[in-house]
Design a protein around this motif. Structure first.
Motif, PDB file in Angstrom:
ATOM      1  N   GLU A  10      -4.069  -1.034   9.613  1.00 59.54           N
ATOM      2  CA  GLU A  10      -3.909   0.218   8.862  1.00 59.54           C
ATOM      3  C   GLU A  10      -2.741   0.129   7.891  1.00 59.54           C
ATOM      4  O   GLU A  10      -2.860   0.548   6.738  1.00 59.54           O
ATOM      5  CB  GLU A  10      -3.679   1.362   9.857  1.00 59.54           C
TER       6      GLU A  10
ATOM      7  N   GLU B 221      -1.127  -8.201   0.057  1.00 59.89           N
ATOM      8  CA  GLU B 221      -0.661  -7.169  -0.871  1.00 59.89           C
ATOM      9  C   GLU B 221       0.592  -7.604  -1.636  1.00 59.89           C
ATOM     10  O   GLU B 221       0.841  -7.123  -2.734  1.00 59.89           O
ATOM     11  CB  GLU B 221      -0.424  -5.843  -0.143  1.00 59.89           C
TER      12      GLU B 221
ATOM     13  N   TYR C 210      -7.153 -10.466   9.538  1.00 55.17           N
ATOM     14  CA  TYR C 210      -6.747  -9.288  10.289  1.00 55.17           C
ATOM     15  C   TYR C 210      -7.332  -9.233  11.694  1.00 55.17           C
ATOM     16  O   TYR C 210      -7.051  -8.299  12.443  1.00 55.17           O
ATOM     17  CB  TYR C 210      -7.113  -8.015   9.531  1.00 55.17           C
TER      18      TYR C 210
ATOM     19  N   LEU D 186     -11.352 -10.555   5.070  1.00 56.81           N
ATOM     20  CA  LEU D 186     -10.559  -9.788   6.041  1.00 56.81           C
ATOM     21  C   LEU D 186     -10.427 -10.497   7.380  1.00 56.81           C
ATOM     22  O   LEU D 186      -9.960  -9.919   8.345  1.00 56.81           O
ATOM     23  CB  LEU D 186     -11.115  -8.374   6.226  1.00 56.81           C
TER      24      LEU D 186
ATOM     25  N   HIS E 196      -1.523  -2.598   6.498  1.00 52.09           N
ATOM     26  CA  HIS E 196      -1.899  -3.490   5.398  1.00 52.09           C
ATOM     27  C   HIS E 196      -2.778  -2.769   4.384  1.00 52.09           C
ATOM     28  O   HIS E 196      -2.609  -2.926   3.178  1.00 52.09           O
ATOM     29  CB  HIS E 196      -2.604  -4.745   5.924  1.00 52.09           C
ATOM     30  N   PHE E 197      -3.719  -1.953   4.864  1.00 48.97           N
ATOM     31  CA  PHE E 197      -4.570  -1.201   3.942  1.00 48.97           C
ATOM     32  C   PHE E 197      -3.759  -0.181   3.153  1.00 48.97           C
ATOM     33  O   PHE E 197      -3.996   0.029   1.961  1.00 48.97           O
ATOM     34  CB  PHE E 197      -5.739  -0.534   4.661  1.00 48.97           C
ATOM     35  N   GLU E 198      -2.794   0.461   3.800  1.00 50.12           N
ATOM     36  CA  GLU E 198      -1.923   1.396   3.079  1.00 50.12           C
ATOM     37  C   GLU E 198      -1.157   0.656   1.989  1.00 50.12           C
ATOM     38  O   GLU E 198      -1.012   1.161   0.867  1.00 50.12           O
ATOM     39  CB  GLU E 198      -0.964   2.077   4.046  1.00 50.12           C
TER      40      GLU E 198
END
Length: 87
Positions: free
Chosen positions: A67, A42, A58, A55, A69-71
């Protein structure tokens, strides 16, 4: 508007590509493509990109780390991401 996620899906250039979620984002403009395989991917996004990743980075992370990282990916304002399925 330029090239959108919807146009990418409808182009059938990638016949195995499927939309899994995020129908609200189909009309987002694709401003670029990034292929990244690092845990903090990111950091390298500027917004509007389609992110292509497997992915795999991860796999060693805790659920909470994934979670987070996705946010952070959502906050980076990407247009979408494509997860490459590994065999």
């Amino acid at each position: 508007m330029g090239y959108t996620v919807r146009k990418l899906l409808e182009s059938e250039q990638f016949p195995k590509m499927k939309l899994l979620c995020g129908e609200k984002g189909l009309d987002l403009e694709v401003k670029g493509i990034r292929i990244i395989e690092i845990e903090d991917m990111e950091r390298y996004l500027t917004g509007g990109e389609i992110l292509i990743t497997s992915l795999q980075v991860y796999l060693s992370c805790s659920d909470r780390e994934v979670e987070q990282h996705f946010e952070d990916l959502v906050k980076s304002d990407i247009s979408g991401f494509i997860v490459k399925k590994r065999i």
